[in-house]
Design a protein around this motif. Structure first.
Motif, PDB file in Angstrom:
ATOM      1  N   UNK A  35       0.829  -1.202   0.000  1.00 48.77           N
ATOM      2  CA  UNK A  35       0.000   0.000   0.000  1.00 48.77           C
ATOM      3  C   UNK A  35       0.869   1.259   0.000  1.00 48.77           C
ATOM      4  N   UNK A  36       2.092   1.119   0.454  1.00 48.55           N
ATOM      5  CA  UNK A  36       3.034   2.225   0.449  1.00 48.55           C
ATOM      6  C   UNK A  36       4.207   1.888  -0.457  1.00 48.55           C
ATOM      7  N   UNK A  37       5.043   2.873  -0.694  1.00 51.11           N
ATOM      8  CA  UNK A  37       6.213   2.666  -1.531  1.00 51.11           C
ATOM      9  C   UNK A  37       7.142   1.664  -0.856  1.00 51.11           C
ATOM     10  N   UNK A  38       7.356   0.546  -1.517  1.00 48.34           N
ATOM     11  CA  UNK A  38       8.172  -0.523  -0.949  1.00 48.34           C
ATOM     12  C   UNK A  38       9.471  -0.627  -1.736  1.00 48.34           C
ATOM     13  N   UNK A  39      10.634  -0.401  -1.110  1.00 53.02           N
ATOM     14  CA  UNK A  39      11.912  -0.516  -1.820  1.00 53.02           C
ATOM     15  C   UNK A  39      12.088  -1.927  -2.393  1.00 53.02           C
ATOM     16  N   UNK A  40      12.362  -1.994  -3.674  1.00 54.47           N
ATOM     17  CA  UNK A  40      12.520  -3.291  -4.326  1.00 54.47           C
ATOM     18  C   UNK A  40      11.218  -4.024  -4.546  1.00 54.47           C
ATOM     19  N   UNK A  41      10.095  -3.344  -4.366  1.00 57.50           N
ATOM     20  CA  UNK A  41       8.802  -3.999  -4.477  1.00 57.50           C
ATOM     21  C   UNK A  41       8.478  -4.468  -5.881  1.00 57.50           C
ATOM     22  N   UNK A  42       8.857  -3.667  -6.883  1.00 58.55           N
ATOM     23  CA  UNK A  42       8.536  -4.046  -8.260  1.00 58.55           C
ATOM     24  C   UNK A  42       9.270  -5.305  -8.696  1.00 58.55           C
ATOM     25  N   UNK A  43      10.601  -5.391  -8.523  1.00 62.22           N
ATOM     26  CA  UNK A  43      11.273  -6.654  -8.883  1.00 62.22           C
ATOM     27  C   UNK A  43      10.743  -7.849  -8.096  1.00 62.22           C
ATOM     28  N   UNK A  44      10.439  -7.629  -6.809  1.00 66.50           N
ATOM     29  CA  UNK A  44       9.913  -8.723  -5.996  1.00 66.50           C
ATOM     30  C   UNK A  44       8.566  -9.196  -6.528  1.00 66.50           C
ATOM     31  N   UNK A  45       7.731  -8.260  -6.942  1.00 67.28           N
ATOM     32  CA  UNK A  45       6.425  -8.625  -7.498  1.00 67.28           C
ATOM     33  C   UNK A  45       6.586  -9.469  -8.760  1.00 67.28           C
ATOM     34  N   UNK A  46       7.490  -9.054  -9.639  1.00 62.78           N
ATOM     35  CA  UNK A  46       7.697  -9.803 -10.880  1.00 62.78           C
ATOM     36  C   UNK A  46       8.267 -11.193 -10.612  1.00 62.78           C
ATOM     37  N   UNK A 106      -6.906  -3.993  -2.342  1.00 63.94           N
ATOM     38  CA  UNK A 106      -6.382  -2.765  -1.728  1.00 63.94           C
ATOM     39  C   UNK A 106      -6.323  -1.611  -2.723  1.00 63.94           C
ATOM     40  N   UNK A 107      -6.260  -1.906  -4.009  1.00 63.13           N
ATOM     41  CA  UNK A 107      -6.325  -0.825  -4.998  1.00 63.13           C
ATOM     42  C   UNK A 107      -7.681  -0.146  -4.989  1.00 63.13           C
ATOM     43  N   UNK A 108      -8.721  -0.885  -4.599  1.00 65.98           N
ATOM     44  CA  UNK A 108     -10.070  -0.312  -4.538  1.00 65.98           C
ATOM     45  C   UNK A 108     -10.432   0.151  -3.138  1.00 65.98           C
ATOM     46  N   UNK A 109      -9.549  -0.063  -2.188  1.00 61.51           N
ATOM     47  CA  UNK A 109      -9.867   0.252  -0.795  1.00 61.51           C
ATOM     48  C   UNK A 109      -9.747   1.756  -0.565  1.00 61.51           C
ATOM     49  N   UNK A 110     -10.741   2.320   0.075  1.00 62.99           N
ATOM     50  CA  UNK A 110     -10.771   3.756   0.349  1.00 62.99           C
ATOM     51  C   UNK A 110     -10.090   4.036   1.693  1.00 62.99           C
ATOM     52  N   UNK A 111      -8.922   4.686   1.699  1.00 56.76           N
ATOM     53  CA  UNK A 111      -8.225   4.943   2.971  1.00 56.76           C
ATOM     54  C   UNK A 111      -8.947   5.935   3.875  1.00 56.76           C
ATOM     55  N   UNK A 112     -10.001   6.572   3.383  1.00 57.33           N
ATOM     56  CA  UNK A 112     -10.735   7.531   4.215  1.00 57.33           C
ATOM     57  C   UNK A 112     -11.356   6.842   5.432  1.00 57.33           C
ATOM     58  N   UNK A 113     -11.691   5.548   5.298  1.00 58.25           N
ATOM     59  CA  UNK A 113     -12.246   4.824   6.441  1.00 58.25           C
ATOM     60  C   UNK A 113     -11.234   4.741   7.580  1.00 58.25           C
ATOM     61  N   UNK A 114      -9.989   4.443   7.232  1.00 55.31           N
ATOM     62  CA  UNK A 114      -8.946   4.373   8.259  1.00 55.31           C
ATOM     63  C   UNK A 114      -8.683   5.758   8.858  1.00 55.31           C
ATOM     64  N   UNK A 115      -8.661   6.767   8.012  1.00 56.44           N
ATOM     65  CA  UNK A 115      -8.421   8.120   8.508  1.00 56.44           C
ATOM     66  C   UNK A 115      -9.519   8.550   9.477  1.00 56.44           C
ATOM     67  N   UNK A 126      -6.992  -1.350  11.960  1.00 53.24           N
ATOM     68  CA  UNK A 126      -6.928  -2.536  11.096  1.00 53.24           C
ATOM     69  C   UNK A 126      -7.954  -3.575  11.514  1.00 53.24           C
ATOM     70  N   UNK A 127      -8.056  -3.813  12.814  1.00 60.08           N
ATOM     71  CA  UNK A 127      -8.905  -4.896  13.315  1.00 60.08           C
ATOM     72  C   UNK A 127     -10.387  -4.595  13.137  1.00 60.08           C
ATOM     73  N   UNK A 128     -10.793  -3.335  13.355  1.00 64.10           N
ATOM     74  CA  UNK A 128     -12.214  -3.007  13.359  1.00 64.10           C
ATOM     75  C   UNK A 128     -12.695  -2.325  12.083  1.00 64.10           C
ATOM     76  N   UNK A 129     -11.777  -1.894  11.228  1.00 65.99           N
ATOM     77  CA  UNK A 129     -12.182  -1.199  10.001  1.00 65.99           C
ATOM     78  C   UNK A 129     -11.713  -1.954   8.760  1.00 65.99           C
ATOM     79  N   UNK A 170     -12.180  -6.236   4.132  1.00 70.30           N
ATOM     80  CA  UNK A 170     -11.471  -7.130   3.210  1.00 70.30           C
ATOM     81  C   UNK A 170     -11.674  -8.594   3.578  1.00 70.30           C
ATOM     82  N   UNK A 171     -12.448  -8.867   4.643  1.00 75.67           N
ATOM     83  CA  UNK A 171     -12.636 -10.238   5.103  1.00 75.67           C
ATOM     84  C   UNK A 171     -13.146 -11.196   4.034  1.00 75.67           C
ATOM     85  N   UNK A 172     -14.215 -10.847   3.288  1.00 78.70           N
ATOM     86  CA  UNK A 172     -14.680 -11.772   2.248  1.00 78.70           C
ATOM     87  C   UNK A 172     -13.607 -12.099   1.212  1.00 78.70           C
ATOM     88  N   UNK A 173     -12.763 -11.135   0.882  1.00 77.17           N
ATOM     89  CA  UNK A 173     -11.681 -11.402  -0.069  1.00 77.17           C
ATOM     90  C   UNK A 173     -10.656 -12.356   0.523  1.00 77.17           C
TER      91      UNK A 173
END
Length: 291
Positions: free
Chosen positions: A98-109, A182-191, A204-207, A212-215
């Motif tokens: 959800x945040x910028x992850x160093x080395x995330x792109x190569x790891x994803x591939x 998480x691409x469709x998740x609205x962070x306004x709920x957490x805020x 995380x636990x209550x919001x 995301x539980x069904x997913x």
């Protein structure tokens, strides 16, 4: 629909093609279901000779020297472990990305690349890697602990190389699902939760988790069913103990009675039960969230 209320010819041609496609996909499965309920004189082909549960009783008694019950239990346990690890790692990876992850792109591939690699090559590579590991361990033990070297056999096993082989298949699917969620998740709920004084863990636990539980339940279903049916990636990595699909593959060349169809019916029913439980859990979760 035409003005006269009749469907055009193209509709019926496409409908017929779709019906033939569905028959091609599921026809063999239904044929196995039917043939597994044959009488004692039944064979491997039609016509059906009687209707009974005779071959399921034979399956329960065992098929020669093959421990079907043990293989069934091993597959259930391994599938459950794969499901839990897939859910946990997919969730953690989704949160991390959800945040910028160093080395995330190569790891994803690297992770997703296992989907396009031929399954048998993955299995052979994992088996070879563990055999090389065994050679190194034995050499070290012979040099430093000769007594322990005699008792060491191999690191190949269901919950070592076998588990790793199956995770190369289930994790990419779990990751892709969680990334989409998480691409469709609205962070306004957490805020909003933070503004009301919630800690990150409470947020995380209550919001996040209820949303995301069904997913996550879907990821778990993918993890279990993919493990339950896996053959190619497990073929060279399971060690001495086989899972049920591997036993089933071996029996297709030796068993010449409908008991093999009874076994196929049982394994398919388990898959449908898992999917049914998953759908029921998702329905309950969504209803609970609306209530």
């Amino acid at each position: 629909m035409t003005r006269e209320g009749r469907r055009p010819l193209g509709f019926w041609l496409l409908a017929a093609f779709f019906a033939l496609f569905v028959l091609f996909l599921y026809g063999p499965m239904f044929a196995i279901f039917v043939l597994s309920f044959q009488g004692p004189e039944g064979g491997l082909t039609f016509p059906l000779r009687g209707v009974s549960l005779h071959w399921f009783a034979k399956l329960w008694e065992g098929i020669g020297t093959v421990d079907i019950g043990g293989a069934f239990r091993r597959s259930l346990v391994l599938g459950t472990v794969v499901m839990l690890i897939t859910v946990a790692m997919s969730l953690l990876a989704g949160l991390a990305y959800r945040k910028k992850l160093p080395g995330g792109t190569p790891l994803f591939y690297v992770v997703v690349a296992s989907l396009i690699m031929p399954s048998i090559i993955v299995s052979l590579g994992i088996g070879l890697m563990f055999r090389l590991f065994d050679t190194g361990v034995k050499a070290w033990l012979e040099a430093h602990a000769p007594e322990a070297a005699e008792g060491y056999a191999t690191a190949l096993g269901m919950f070592t190389s076998g588990l790793g082989a199956q995770l190369t298949w289930t994790l990419p699917f779990g990751l892709l699902i969680m990334f989409a969620v998480f691409n469709r998740f609205n962070p306004a709920y957490e805020e909003a939760a933070r503004d009301l004084g919630a800690t990150p863990w409470q947020s995380f636990l209550h919001v996040v988790l209820p949303l995301i539980g069904p997913s996550l339940v879907g990821v778990g279903m993918f993890g279990f069913t993919l493990s339950w049916d896996e053959i190619a990636r497990s073929s060279q990595a399971m060690g001495d103990l086989n899972t049920l699909p591997l036993e089933l593959q071996g029996l297709t060349t030796t068993v010449t009675t409908p008991v093999i169809y009874a076994l196929g019916t049982v394994t398919t029913v388990v898959s449908f039960l898992v999917m049914g439980v998953t759908l029921a859990t998702v329905w309950w979760w969504q209803r609970r969230g609306r209530g």
